[in-house]
Design an enzyme around this catalytic site. Structure first.
Site, short mmCIF file in Angstrom:
data_model
loop_
_atom_site.label_atom_id
_atom_site.label_comp_id
_atom_site.label_asym_id
_atom_site.label_seq_id
_atom_site.Cartn_x
_atom_site.Cartn_y
_atom_site.Cartn_z
N SER A 126 0.83 -1.20 0.00
CA SER A 126 0.00 0.00 0.00
C SER A 126 0.86 1.25 0.00
O SER A 126 1.96 1.27 0.57
CB SER A 126 -0.89 -0.02 1.25
N TYR A 151 -2.82 -0.15 10.22
CA TYR A 151 -2.88 -0.84 8.93
C TYR A 151 -1.62 -0.55 8.11
O TYR A 151 -0.97 -1.47 7.59
CB TYR A 151 -4.12 -0.39 8.14
N LYS A 155 1.67 -3.10 6.72
CA LYS A 155 2.23 -3.19 5.36
C LYS A 155 3.73 -2.92 5.37
O LYS A 155 4.50 -3.57 4.66
CB LYS A 155 1.50 -2.23 4.42
#
Length: 337
Positions: A126, A151, A155
């Protein structure tokens, strides 16, 4: 038994479109999905589009024993790993759930690759790994900053785990750093169908347009952008799916220059939330009821891609317009009603 490509999270939004692209490119596919954010109906929809029913296993990848059993049963030529929790806002409230789901599953897959001498790993990463970049558009040379969200941190850590595994075990991997995927397949048989309250802008827009949501919340109007709302790079999910095929072929054909590579996957154009709302209204002839609310924890001001590296090395570039993505998203939503 013919070798297959394993697609984890293959019944999700991006995963399902990538399965279709893989099958259309001649690959055999086996899907793992625990159906936590999708439904089994998607498997039939994929089959309707391609005429080929992919193998499917309902497995929670947090179960290490079941992961091992899967690899005892299937011989795979490559893995495209989508399965992960992905909501920025939710991740701030459930950090341990996100770390467990997004990292343990990755580790278990890589351990099987190491133990079985498997190769070719594509990671769903991402643009959140860049945090708020100092310069726009964002190139792959931009530093990976401390993540703004849990989040995003999963990643970042995930990429580090993969890179270390590539160095230690000779695995070849590519991380694709997505910007914001939107839209639906032209058949309107698959699209973005979040369970519960949407965490992403476009499904919230389509649900508001359909009357399922009374009002669309725009998170913040005091960002340092021309209209005060956050800017993102919105890419048609069909274009994004094709980037995975390009990355996989690069590894299989041994075209990669390093055991671990990473590429930005976007359009190169940034659009603000208000610009997206207006574009959706124009493309589809509907009016949206929206209101400005407070900023959301973990959100950054602006992010859009420099895709030069992906264009050159992967021989890939976007072909589908923002308008076509917004139209397909609305047509897909109407079909679900």
């Amino acid at each position: 038994m013919a070798k297959k490509i394993l697609v984890t999270g293959g019944l999700g939004f991006i995963g399902s479109h990538t399965v279709v692209a893989l099958q259309n490119s001649g690959f055999d596919v086996v899907i793992i999905d625990n159906l936590s954010n999708t439904t089994i109906d998607v498997l039939n929809q994929i089959t309707d589009i391609t005429g080929i029913k992919p193998d499917f296993e309902s497995i929670d990848l947090r179960n290490k024993g079941k992961v091992k059993s899967f690899f005892d049963q299937y011989e795979v030529e490559g893995i495209i790993h989508f399965a992960a929790s992905k909501a920025v806002g939710e991740s701030m409230h459930k950090p341990l759930d996100y770390y467990e789901n997004n990292l343990s599953t990755l580790i278990y897959l890589l351990q099987e690759m190491r133990d079985r001498k498997l190769d070719h790993f594509i990671f769903s990463s991402s643009c959140t790994v860049y945090g708020q970049a100092d310069k726009l558009p964002i190139t792959e040379r931009a530093p990976v900053k401390k993540a703004e969200s849990v989040y995003g941190n999963t990643k970042q850590i995930g990429e580090e785990i993969i890179q270390d595994s590539c160095t230690a075990y000779g695995i070849n991997a590519i991380a694709l750093r997505y910007f914001n995927p939107i839209g639906a397949h032209e058949s309107l048989k698959i699209g973005e169908l979040p369970l519960g309250i949407p965490q992403n802008l476009i499904p919230f827009i389509t649900q508001t347009a359909a009357g399922k949501r009374e009002v669309l919340s725009v998170y913040g109007e005091d960002y340092n952008t021309p209209d005060g709302t956050a800017i993102r790079d919105y890419i048609h999910v069909v274009d994004l799916a094709k980037a995975h095929i390009a990355a996989l072929k690069r590894l299989i054909e041994k075209q990669n220059k390093n055991t671990y590579e990473f590429y930005n996957v976007g359009t190169g154009t940034g659009s603000s939330v208000l610009e997206i709302i207006k574009a959706f209204e124009r493309a589809n002839g509907v009016k949206l009821n929206y209101k400005i609310v407070d900023r959301r924890a973990g959100d950054i001001t602006a992010a859009y891609a420099d895709t030069t590296m992906a264009n050159k090395e992967l021989k890939w570039k976007t072909k589908l317009s923002l308008e076509s993505a917004l139209k397909s998203a609305w047509e897909w939503k109407k079909k679900q009603e």
